[in-house]
Design an enzyme around this catalytic site. Structure first.
Site, PDB file in Angstrom:
ATOM      1  N   GLN A   1      63.078 -25.147  22.664  1.00 24.12           N
ATOM      2  CA  GLN A   1      64.079 -25.096  23.854  1.00 24.12           C
ATOM      3  C   GLN A   1      63.318 -24.772  25.209  1.00 24.12           C
ATOM      4  O   GLN A   1      62.770 -23.637  25.264  1.00 24.12           O
ATOM      5  CB  GLN A   1      64.939 -24.045  23.584  1.00 24.12           C
ATOM      6  CG  GLN A   1      65.962 -23.734  24.594  1.00 24.12           C
ATOM      7  CD  GLN A   1      66.865 -22.387  24.634  1.00 24.12           C
ATOM      8  OE1 GLN A   1      66.464 -21.746  23.620  1.00 24.12           O
ATOM      9  NE2 GLN A   1      67.806 -22.265  25.341  1.00 24.12           N
TER      10      GLN A   1
ATOM     11  N   SER B   1      63.379 -21.495  29.947  1.00 24.63           N
ATOM     12  CA  SER B   1      63.049 -20.233  30.660  1.00 24.63           C
ATOM     13  C   SER B   1      61.639 -20.437  31.474  1.00 24.63           C
ATOM     14  O   SER B   1      60.714 -21.337  31.114  1.00 24.63           O
ATOM     15  CB  SER B   1      62.649 -19.013  29.841  1.00 24.63           C
ATOM     16  OG  SER B   1      63.958 -18.603  29.366  1.00 24.63           O
TER      17      SER B   1
ATOM     18  N   SER C   1      59.800 -20.682  22.169  1.00 24.20           N
ATOM     19  CA  SER C   1      59.485 -20.151  20.674  1.00 24.20           C
ATOM     20  C   SER C   1      59.141 -21.586  20.017  1.00 24.20           C
ATOM     21  O   SER C   1      59.948 -22.400  20.339  1.00 24.20           O
ATOM     22  CB  SER C   1      60.677 -19.408  20.319  1.00 24.20           C
ATOM     23  OG  SER C   1      61.166 -18.403  20.831  1.00 24.20           O
TER      24      SER C   1
ATOM     25  N   GLU D   1      73.291 -20.646  21.161  1.00 28.13           N
ATOM     26  CA  GLU D   1      72.291 -19.793  21.133  1.00 28.13           C
ATOM     27  C   GLU D   1      72.820 -18.194  20.773  1.00 28.13           C
ATOM     28  O   GLU D   1      72.322 -17.566  19.912  1.00 28.13           O
ATOM     29  CB  GLU D   1      71.289 -19.565  22.433  1.00 28.13           C
ATOM     30  CG  GLU D   1      70.144 -18.708  22.239  1.00 28.13           C
ATOM     31  CD  GLU D   1      69.182 -19.009  23.454  1.00 28.13           C
ATOM     32  OE1 GLU D   1      69.588 -19.328  24.652  1.00 28.13           O
ATOM     33  OE2 GLU D   1      68.092 -18.581  23.095  1.00 28.13           O
TER      34      GLU D   1
ATOM     35  N   GLU E   1      71.683  -6.484  30.040  1.00 29.34           N
ATOM     36  CA  GLU E   1      72.706  -6.450  31.401  1.00 29.34           C
ATOM     37  C   GLU E   1      73.198  -7.800  31.484  1.00 29.34           C
ATOM     38  O   GLU E   1      74.599  -7.709  32.155  1.00 29.34           O
ATOM     39  CB  GLU E   1      71.293  -6.479  32.386  1.00 29.34           C
ATOM     40  CG  GLU E   1      70.768  -4.835  32.430  1.00 29.34           C
ATOM     41  CD  GLU E   1      69.626  -4.919  31.691  1.00 29.34           C
ATOM     42  OE1 GLU E   1      69.184  -6.015  30.982  1.00 29.34           O
ATOM     43  OE2 GLU E   1      69.148  -3.470  31.196  1.00 29.34           O
TER      44      GLU E   1
END
Ligand SMILES: Cc1cc2nc3c(=O)[nH]c(=O)nc-3n(C[C@H](O)[C@H](O)[C@H](O)COP(=O)(O)OP(=O)(O)OC[C@H]3O[C@@H](n4cnc5c(N)ncnc54)[C@H](O)[C@@H]3O)c2cc1C
Length: 366
Positions: A88, A91, A123, A206, A334
């Protein structure tokens, strides 16, 4: 890797890989509750690692939901059988929590797209065959509107994978660089500009996958505390430690019933909503807290991670190394608290100043 592929193929042939997926796509054609029960039973056995989790849990379901018919026919079956592995590519150094801030550019050139940019924390990129890539196709519109999703061949010229070394000694994730990577328009997953909506399909899958729990729990710490002798008797007699274990028991019970709620929703054909974020936010912090305490109890034996020699087969040594990552992967604590506050509790929204600004005009601090 060979053992993992063999195990995946064996499950696929018996209808136990992707139990809820339609038989025509290589799945088991079963119900969600059957899939959950199989997962529980399977986790009681020592099985090979699962390099297929990101593909089957996130990328391929996105292709099945949004992709075109040719892509479904090309990719779903081989993924179910463990013949092809996916990663994936969301990021970036400039946007992890803020996935919509992706800067990797895809520029149209005839019938092709040309990709340049960098992803990070990918990953399994080093052993993946394909990747699901989120790229910016229009910097002139606000950030959520100028993104498009593609699939790419991870072995194509223009893709460079560089492993990142972790504190555990492993290298499970990578930086991935794209230099003039040329792909066909047919590799687009969904409409041009609809990448944000498509990425939400991937991200909800996810959080469900990561929020699953499992591993050594409070009962293992209790066993450790009963076995370890201190000057005042077994460590389990310590009032402070007993209070902690009781607290973990309460949290584990809460997680169990929250999971049952998710299971009920699935068995009624509903899609679990943002409340599934609760599972991950609680279980990752719980795992870290228990691992810290367990290793304190193990004292100098806590530095031994060899499962043949370490107490409880090194379960908490592994958990200590993995827990910080679990509190970040798939949404940090958060961010998940923001989701719970805004979308479950209906509290006022976080301030988002860049929401209506063209992406190219968003200040970068450079
Ligand atoms: C084990 C692991 C595996 C991963 N695998 C993949 C993968 O396969 N593919 C992939 O694309 N990514 C992957 N990631 C990346 C992961 O999705 C990001 O690390 C994560 O989304 C956080 O982004 P970031 O690291 O850029 O932190 P940032 O977004 O820079 O956040 C830094 C800090 O600021 C806080 N913060 C940010 N925004 C807010 C806000 N609005 N309100 C309050 N606090 C805020 C965060 O909580 C955090 O504490 C993986 C990460 C880990 C740890």
């Amino acid at each position: 890797m060979v053992a993992a592929r063999d195990w995946q193929r064996t499950k696929a042939e018996a209808g136990y890989a992707c139990i809820t997926w339609p038989k025509e796509w290589g799945g088991g054609g079963g119900a969600s509750w059957q899939s959950v029960i199989f997962g529980q039973e399977e986790s009681a056995f020592q099985t090979p690692g699962n390099p297929f989790q990101i593909g089957l849990g996130m990328c391929v379901p996105t292709v099945m939901t949004v992709g075109n018919q040719a892509d479904k026919e090309r990719f779903v079956r081989p993924a179910v059988r463990g013949e092809e592995i996916w990663c994936q590519l969301f990021s970036e150094p400039s946007g992890g929590s803020d996935v919509a801030a992706a800067r990797t550019r895809a520029v149209k050139d005839g019938d092709d797209w040309v990709i340049n940019g960098q992803k990070v924390w990918t990953s399994g990129a080093h052993y993946s065959d394909f990747g699901l890539l989120l790229a910016r196709t229009d910097p002139d519109v606000p950030k959520h509107k100028g993104l498009t999703m593609f699939w790419i061949d991870m072995k194509a010229p223009g893709v460079e994978v560089r492993p990142i070394h972790q504190m555990s000694g492993a290298s499970n994730f990578n930086e991935v660089y794209f230099t003039d990577l040329r792909i066909k328009d047919s590799q687009r997953v969904g409409e041009v500009g609809a990448g944000w909506r498509t990425s939400l399909v991937t991200l909800m899958n996810e959080r469900l996958a990561i929020g699953g729990g499992g591993g050594a729990g409070h009962r293992s710490v209790l066993k450790l505390a009963r076995d370890i002798a201190t000057l005042a008797g077994p460590a389990a007699k310590d009032a402070g430690l007993r209070e902690k274990i009781a607290e973990w028991f309460v949290q584990a019970e809460g997680l169990k019933y929250t999971r049952y709620r998710t299971l009920t929703a699935l068995s009624r054909g509903q899609t679990p909503g943002p409340e599934s974020s609760i599972g991950k936010v609680v279980s990752a912090a719980l795992m870290q807290d228990m691992a810290n305490t367990a290793l304190e109890l193990e004292d100098q034996f806590g530095i031994i991670s060899d499962p043949k020699q370490a107490p409880l087969a090194g379960a908490f040594q592994n958990a200590l190394m993995n827990a910080p990552g679990m509190r970040i992967a798939g949404g940090t604590d958060e961010i998940l608290r923001n989701i719970i506050a805004e979308r479950v509790l209906g509290l006022p929204q976080d301030v988002r100043l860049d929401k209506d600004v063209a992406f190219k005009d968003v200040p970068t601090g450079r």
